[in-house]
Design a protein around this motif. Sequence first.
Motif, mmCIF file in Angstrom:
data_model
loop_
_atom_site.group_PDB
_atom_site.id
_atom_site.type_symbol
_atom_site.label_atom_id
_atom_site.label_comp_id
_atom_site.label_asym_id
_atom_site.label_seq_id
_atom_site.Cartn_x
_atom_site.Cartn_y
_atom_site.Cartn_z
ATOM 1 N N PRO A 719 0.823 -1.211 0.000
ATOM 2 C CA PRO A 719 0.000 0.000 0.000
ATOM 3 C C PRO A 719 0.854 1.257 0.000
ATOM 4 O O PRO A 719 2.046 1.239 0.352
ATOM 5 N N GLY A 723 -0.935 4.218 4.436
ATOM 6 C CA GLY A 723 -2.284 3.729 4.185
ATOM 7 C C GLY A 723 -2.409 2.250 4.455
ATOM 8 O O GLY A 723 -1.426 1.508 4.411
ATOM 9 N N ARG A 921 -4.351 0.566 -8.060
ATOM 10 C CA ARG A 921 -3.044 0.671 -7.415
ATOM 11 C C ARG A 921 -1.954 1.116 -8.383
ATOM 12 O O ARG A 921 -1.108 1.943 -8.024
ATOM 13 N N GLU A 924 -2.194 4.739 -8.877
ATOM 14 C CA GLU A 924 -1.679 5.448 -7.701
ATOM 15 C C GLU A 924 -0.156 5.549 -7.772
ATOM 16 O O GLU A 924 0.425 6.608 -7.499
ATOM 17 N N THR A 934 1.719 11.540 -2.510
ATOM 18 C CA THR A 934 1.283 10.170 -2.264
ATOM 19 C C THR A 934 -0.190 10.003 -2.617
ATOM 20 O O THR A 934 -1.054 10.695 -2.067
ATOM 21 N N HIS A 936 -3.476 7.521 -2.653
ATOM 22 C CA HIS A 936 -4.082 6.342 -2.042
ATOM 23 C C HIS A 936 -5.318 5.944 -2.836
ATOM 24 O O HIS A 936 -5.858 6.741 -3.614
ATOM 25 N N GLU A 940 -9.404 3.755 0.802
ATOM 26 C CA GLU A 940 -8.531 3.892 1.970
ATOM 27 C C GLU A 940 -8.868 5.165 2.738
ATOM 28 O O GLU A 940 -8.927 5.173 3.976
#
Length: 947
Positions: A719, A723, A921, A924, A934, A936, A940
Motif C-alpha cells: 500500500p 495507508g 493501485r 496510484e 502520495t 491512495h 482507503e
Amino acid sequence: MSLIHVDPPHRIAPADPAVLAAVEAAVPAITRSRVSDRLGMAHDASHYLLTPQAVVVPESAAQVAALMRAGLPLTFRSGGTSLSGQGITSHLLVDTRRHFRGVEVLDGGERVRVQPGAVLRQVNARLAAYGRRLGPDPASESACTIGGVVANNSSGMTCGTHANTYRTLESMTLVLPSGTVIDTGAPDADARLHALEPDLAQGLERLRDRIRGNPDSVRRVKAQFSIKNTMGYGLNSFLDHDSPAQILAHLVIGSEGTLAFVAEAVLRTVPLHRLATTGLIVFPTLREAMAAVPEIVTAGPAAIELLDAESLRVAATDPGADDVLRTLEVRDHAALLVEWQESDPELLARREREAGQVFAGMDLAAPARLSGDSAGRAALWRIRKNLYASVAGARPSGTTALLEDVAVPVPTLADLCDELSELFDRYRYERSVIFGHAKDGNLHFMLNERFGTDLGRYADFTEDLVDAVLSRGGTLKAEHGTGRVMAPFVRRQYGEELFEVMREVKRLCDPGGTLNPGVVLTDDPEAHLRDLKPVATVEPEVDRCVECGYCEPVCPSRDLTTTPRQRIVLRRELAAAEAAGDHALARQLEEEYGYDAIDTCAVDGMCATACPVLINTGDLTKRLRAERHGRTARAGWKSAAKHWDAVTRAMDLAMDIAAASPARLAEGAGRAARAVVSPDAVPQWSRALPRGGTPRRAAPHREADAVYVPSCLNTMFAPADGGPGVMAALLRLAERAGLRLHVPEGVGSLCCGTPWSSKGFGDGYEVMRRRVRDALLTATDGGRLPVVSDAASCTEGFERLTAAGSGPATGAASPAVRVLDAVTFVADHVLPRLPQPPEDRRLASLALHPTCSSTRLGLDAAIAKIAGVVAKRVVVPDGWQCCAFAGDRGLLHPELTASATRAEAASVAEGGFAAHASVNRTCEIGMTRATGKTYHHLLELLDTITA
C-alpha cells in the motif's frame, strides 16, 4: 461527362536536405523527418493526402517567427479535424498542438486567453466553473482546437453568425510572415503595425476604402456574410472595423493559416445555460421538415438540427437511441433535433409551452416530445455530433467519405434539399446523407466516392452543386473552410472585383506566398481534384476509420509517439508501400512502428470512448503484439497462468529484495537486463516503486452478501505510505456496514486476465479465463452473488473474462457472473449504512485521478459520491487523462507515463491539495511518481475518516 484522371499513386520522396538544413539553422532540434513522422501527419480528416517534407514542432511564438523569417513554405496544423484539405501540405507542416495549449480565464470567465493547441472541449471545461462557454460549438468540439476554431471561423449547432469566432474575438497575437509579432489588443497596435509593417497597414486601409466606395461590393459583402460563410477571406472585416489592426485580426479569422500564425487569442465568452429541453421531431418527408423550419424559428430555439432519412437509419443503430428512433420504420422521413436553452426555469417552461403549440399544428410522423432529462439529451446530441463519422464509418470498404458544407438563405432551403436529392440520383450516389444546422440554412451532406481511374462523376457533380448553391444566393462553404476543395470556385462566388481584393489581402500579408500554399485562393481550376486520398482495405480492426481525429485528445501517447489515428494511417501506408512494391519503405515503417505504435500504446481503450464508430486501436495493438511473440514467450506466459499464485508471490519477493538493496545497484541491474533482453520485456525498477505487497488469502463466509476477489496488485505492490491498502480498507468498511464478504479458496491463483490480453498471449488468457469462470461460478452460487473487485482495471478485466458464453464441457450457455467495482459496491451498499463522518474529520481538499477503466465502466457518479463524503472540495485537476501506467507499461516504458501525466502533474503541483486519490493501485503508483504526492485508493481515505 468529363474525363478527369486521378493523379499517379502517391509515393513518398526523400526530404529535401536543403530544407531540413534551413529549418535547423533557424530553430535547432524541432524537426521530425522520419518516414513515420511525415506519413503519420500526411493524413487529416479531409479527403486529401499530401506528405510534408518534415514536421516541425516549435515551442514558442519566437520560434515560429524564426521559421517565418527563413522564408520556407509553412502549413500550421493542430487538431487535424478540418475537412477541406487546409491542414496538409507537401512542404513543412508545423505542429502547433504539442506546445501551444495555454488557457487563461479572464474577468471571472467573461473572457478567455487561449493558445492554438488547446482543445475546445477542455477550454469549455475550464469556463464551466464560471457558468460560461465559448460561442462556437462545432460537432468536433471534443477534438478540434482553438487554432482550427480561429482559422476556420468555426460556428456550430447554436451560435449561428451572432456568436461565431468572428463575432466573439477580442484580440489576437499574430506572427506575420516577416517574423513581426503584433498584439492587436495592445493600445499601440495600429502604431506598431504602421511602424513595423507600413505596406500592410496602408494596404489594408486602401482596401477598406476601396470596398466601402463601391456600392456593389458593399451589397455583395453584406449579402454573403448575412449567412454562415467561410468561403474565401472575411471581407466583412473591412465594413465592420476601421483600424488596420482590427481589420487584420478579423481577416485572419477564417483565413486557414494563409495570412499569419495566431499565437494566442482573447475571446469573449457566452452564458452556459444550465437548463434545456430537447426533442427529436419527426416529419413524413424532408421537404415537410424544411418547410416547418421558419415557423419553429419563431419559437426561439437555440438549435434546429436536420437529420434526413439515411441519417435516421444510422441514428437508430446508436446505443443511445431512444424508443422513437429504434421503432421508427424509416421510409422518406426526416427529423429536426430542436433545443431550447435558458437559465430561468419559468422562461424555459414558457418556451416549451410555445413550442408545443407550434408542433400541435404540424403533420408529424410521431408525437412531438420535449424533455429536459440530461441523459436523454446527451444521447441525442451525441448521435448528432457523431453523425458524420458514424455514417462514414459504415461506408463500403475502399471508398472515401466526402463531406460537403453549404449554406443558403433559409427560405430557399427546401428547394435546395430537393435539388440535392435529384443530383444524388442523377450521379448515382447511393446512401448519401443530408444533415446540418437548419436554423441557419446550413446543410452538410456526405457522399461515398471510390476514386478510381477517372473523376468525371465527382467533377461534374461538383459543378452542378456549385450552380445549385450560388443560384440561390448561397455560399459553397459555411463552416468547414474553403481549403482545397472549394478554392477553385472563390472567384465564381464573389465575382472579379472582390476576388481581386482577396488576392491583394494575400499579397499584403504574405508577399512571398509561403503560408499554406494552394489553400483558399488558387488559379488552378482543377485543384480540388488533385491529391485525393486513396483508401485501401487493410484490416478489420481499423477499416472503418475515417481519420476524423476525435481519438487524439484522449490518447496518453499523443505527445510521445503516435495517436490512434496515426497508428491506423501508418498501417494503411505500410499496406500501400507493400502493394506498390516499395519494400524499403515498408521495412522502415515496420521498424519505426514497433516502438512508436506497439510498444508505447497503453491499450487503455480511451480511444474507443471518443471514436464515433467505436474503434479500439488497443485491439489492433494486442493482435500485433501477439504476432511478435515466439513459441518460448507464449509457453512461458501460459505456464505463468497455470501457476499464478507462485508467480505473484515471486514478484512480491522480488520487489522486497529490490527495495532492500542499494537503489543504485537495483536500478543498474534493471538497466543491464533491459539492454540484454528487451526494454519491452524487462521492467525498469526505480526507487519510486513500493515494496512487495501482501499475498491474498481465502476468507470463506457461508452467508456472504458478495464474493470479494482482491486484485493481484495487492500482492505485487505494498500500500501507499501511511495507508492500509484497499484490501484491508474494503474488508473493514464492509464489516462496519454489516455486510459479509466471501474471499474464495484459491484466490491467489485468480486474475482478471489483463496481463495476458494486453500483451497478446491468447493461450495464457484462455487458461486463466477457464479457471476464473469455474471458480467464480462456484463461489457466487451460479451467479447469484455479485463479485467485487478492488481495482478498476481488474473490474473491467473480470467483466470481459466472465461474460456469458459456452460451458467448457457441454457447450451449453453458462450463467453470467455480475462484477461490481469496489467503488460502486461501497457507494451503493456500504455508504448508506455508515454514519456521516464529522465535519472536522473530512479532508479540506482532494485531488482525484479517475482512471481510464473507471471512465469506461461508468464509475464517475460513484466515485464522486464517495469523494464528496471524504473531502469538502474535490477536484479532478486540469490536464487529467489516462496515466498510461497500464499494468506494466509504466514499468517497461516509464517515459510513456511521464509524458501522459505531465499536464496533470503541473496542475496538482499548483493545487496544494490535502490528499490525493485514485481507484487503481498502478495508477496510484504512476501518479505518485509523476507528482511527488502520495496517492491512495479512494476507499482507503473513506476507511480512515469513517473509522
